[in-house]
Design an enzyme around this catalytic site. Structure first.
Site: not given
Ligand SMILES: Cc1cc2nc3c(=O)[nH]c(=O)nc-3n(C[C@H](O)[C@H](O)[C@H](O)COP(=O)(O)OP(=O)(O)OC[C@H]3O[C@@H](n4cnc5c(N)ncnc54)[C@H](O)[C@@H]3O)c2cc1C
Length: 483
Positions: A15, A34, A41, A47-48, A114, A227, A274, A335, A370
């Site tokens: 994001a 951080k 995550n 998966g994709g 899936e 999960h 799930r 999860h 989800r």
């Molecule tokens: C094992 C696993 C498998 C998954 N498989 C899938 C899949 O196959 N398909 C799918 O669609 N989704 C999947 N998901 C879910 C998906 O990966 C996540 O929901 C999504 O990637 C979240 O993206 P994000 O950018 O919101 O957060 P994240 O990718 O978690 O990024 C969070 C960021 O915030 C930063 N941060 C947090 N707190 C602070 C702070 N206080 N100060 C500065 N920085 C901070 C972190 O350092 C990090 O850079 C999976 C999740 C997991 C855990």
């Protein structure tokens, strides 16, 4: 270094990075995470990414319907429609950035199936899709001269000002205040509020806690996805995920007697969503009085299994299991978070010019549960929505920046150990797959007590303190919602 930016983005997962990439080149952006860029995550997604993209046998309507069925028809139809209709744009955009999705022998993009999807619509890079997408997003963002990236830079304070926002960033042992007109919170999920989770260690809900402290609306934080098939060694906190796609490719769920059991709980068997599968495992564990469960794909061609799931194959082999020959031990664990900081269709929170995207946000697309592989898509679609909205507002922003103060106390104490462990224990025991209604009120009372102690105590502001406060705040909101 300059302390004033048009936009500060907290979080460098899918994001945060995609939001930065979609802001105009004239926009000065500060992007902080951080830990290192790859620890999030997003990098763990296996998966994709779901989406209707050049798929004549599929449709937006079917993708929406599947998402609604998984979400118990509690989804927000407006944001869901944005999600499904924008999928093709985002998938094309990341392909253009070089994301290497698997292809069929004739060169077509491979789409896998899936649980909960009625069509093959999941684009993937073997079983390490998130790492592949993240790698290409990081490469792209590093080419952008308007984006300043700070790694190991933790947001430890955030305040509204008359002209936007001030954040207190801790890097090494020092603190710097940065100001901006707009903020995008992309801080990810809350997995670390549980004893057992698939989430990376950054997932402590910091952005949600800061948004809450600043008065933003938080919605449906109790909607947590457990999960069903995390590798279960009974003691590691970060549980390695055995992807949904393994069941999609025909794996069986087995109980402690190594018997299939899903037919007693749902006619969709292993391909039920799930929440249904996790619940079925817990109910079956009560029947069999055992928490030994297995996922078995050993009846499939070993070559196929090794090629299709190379990362999972290697990881479980390291733990002593050859999944081409034997069942793997699994159990549900935390999860994903469906709720979060409430946002509108432009990803703007209830605080003007404060945006949220990805797992920390609540767009409502997922409803109560989800559908697999919709979250990477949500992170891309709605961080771009934020970027587009900010771009529209940029010409009308003030030229000045106010700075908020983040005072420190000379006699502050180091936070004593034990708070985080206690919070996790309470959440694991009180609000897991099937909530413990009897214990909930007592759990909430203790969480409230811990949170008050953290908010009112005179503690040194460091990662331990900020994360403990975030976990306490997240647990407090979750339990308050369900009581
Ligand atoms: C094992 C696993 C498998 C998954 N498989 C899938 C899949 O196959 N398909 C799918 O669609 N989704 C999947 N998901 C879910 C998906 O990966 C996540 O929901 C999504 O990637 C979240 O993206 P994000 O950018 O919101 O957060 P994240 O990718 O978690 O990024 C969070 C960021 O915030 C930063 N941060 C947090 N707190 C602070 C702070 N206080 N100060 C500065 N920085 C901070 C972190 O350092 C990090 O850079 C999976 C999740 C997991 C855990």
């Amino acid at each position: 270094m300059e302390n004033n930016f048009d936009v500060i983005i907290a979080g460098c997962g899918a994001a945060g990075l995609y939001g930065a990439i979609n802001l105009p080149a004239s926009c000065r952006v500060l992007l902080v995470c951080k830990q290192e860029l790859t620890l999030c995550n997003s990098a763990l997604a296996q998966g994709g990414i779901a989406g209707v993209y050049k798929s004549p046998q599929d449709s937006i309507e079917l993708h929406e319907h599947d998402t609604m069925v998984a979400g118990g028809f509690k989804n927000n139809p407006e944001t869901l429609h944005i999600l499904t209709t924008h999928a093709a744009h985002e998938i094309q955009a990341i392909l253009d950035m070089g994301v290497d999705f698997d292809r069929t022998p004739d060169g077509e993009l491979h789409r896998t199936l899936e649980g909960g999807h009625c069509r093959h619509r999941i684009f993937h890079h073997k079983d390490a899709t998130g790492a592949e997408i993240l790698d290409k997003l990081i490469r792209k963002v590093k080419t952008l001269p308007n984006v300043t990236i700070l790694e190991h830079a933790m947001m430890v304070g955030m305040k509204k000002t008359g002209t936007g926002f001030s954040v207190n960033i801790m890097q090494g042992g020092s603190f710097t205040t940065y100001n901006s007109h707009f903020m995008l919170l992309a801080t990810g999920g809350i997995g670390r509020v549980y004893s057992f989770t698939t989430n990376s260690k950054i997932a402590t809900g910091d952005g949600i806690a800061f948004a809450y402290e600043n008065g933003a609306e938080i919605r449906n934080l109790h909607l947590i996805q457990f999960h069903p098939t995390a590798f279960n060694d009974h003691h590691t906190r970060e549980c390695f995920l055995i992807s949904e796609a393994v069941r999609g490719e025909g794996a069986y769920l087995l109980n402690c007697k190594k018997e299939r059991f899903m037919d007693r709980y749902d006619e969709r068997l292993e391909l039920a969503p799930r929440d249904v599968v996790s619940r079925s495992i817990i109910l079956e564990s009560r029947e069999t009085k055992s928490d030994n469960f297995y996922l078995d794909i050993s009846h499939k061609d070993p070559e196929f299994v090794r090629n299709r799931f190379p990362m999972i194959y290697e990881k479980v082999l390291e733990q002593g299991y050859d999944m081409t020959k034997e069942p793997i031990p699994i159990f549900p664990c935390q999860h994903y978070l469906m709720g979060g900081i409430q946002v509108d269709t432009n990803s703007e929170t209830t605080i003007p010019n404060l945006y949220a995207a990805g797992e920390c946000s609540h767009t409502g697309v997922h409803g109560n549960n989800r559908l697999a592989s919709n979250s990477l898509l949500e992170a891309l679609v709605f961080s771009r929505q934020a970027a587009l909205d900010i771009a529209k507002k940029l010409p009308n922003t003030p030229s000045t920046y106010e700075t908020a103060a983040f005072p420190t106390s000379p006699d502050a104490q180091k936070l004593p150990k034990g708070f985080r462990t206690e919070i996790r224990k309470i959440m694991q025991e009180n609000y897991f797959v099937i909530p413990n209604k009897e214990k909930l009120p007592e759990g909430f009372r203790r969480i409230e007590e811990i949170r008050n102690q953290l908010l009112n105590g005179n503690y040194i502001v460091d990662a331990d303190y900020v994360e403990a406060k975030s976990l306490a705040t997240v647990a407090y909101i979750i339990l308050k919602e369900v009581l």
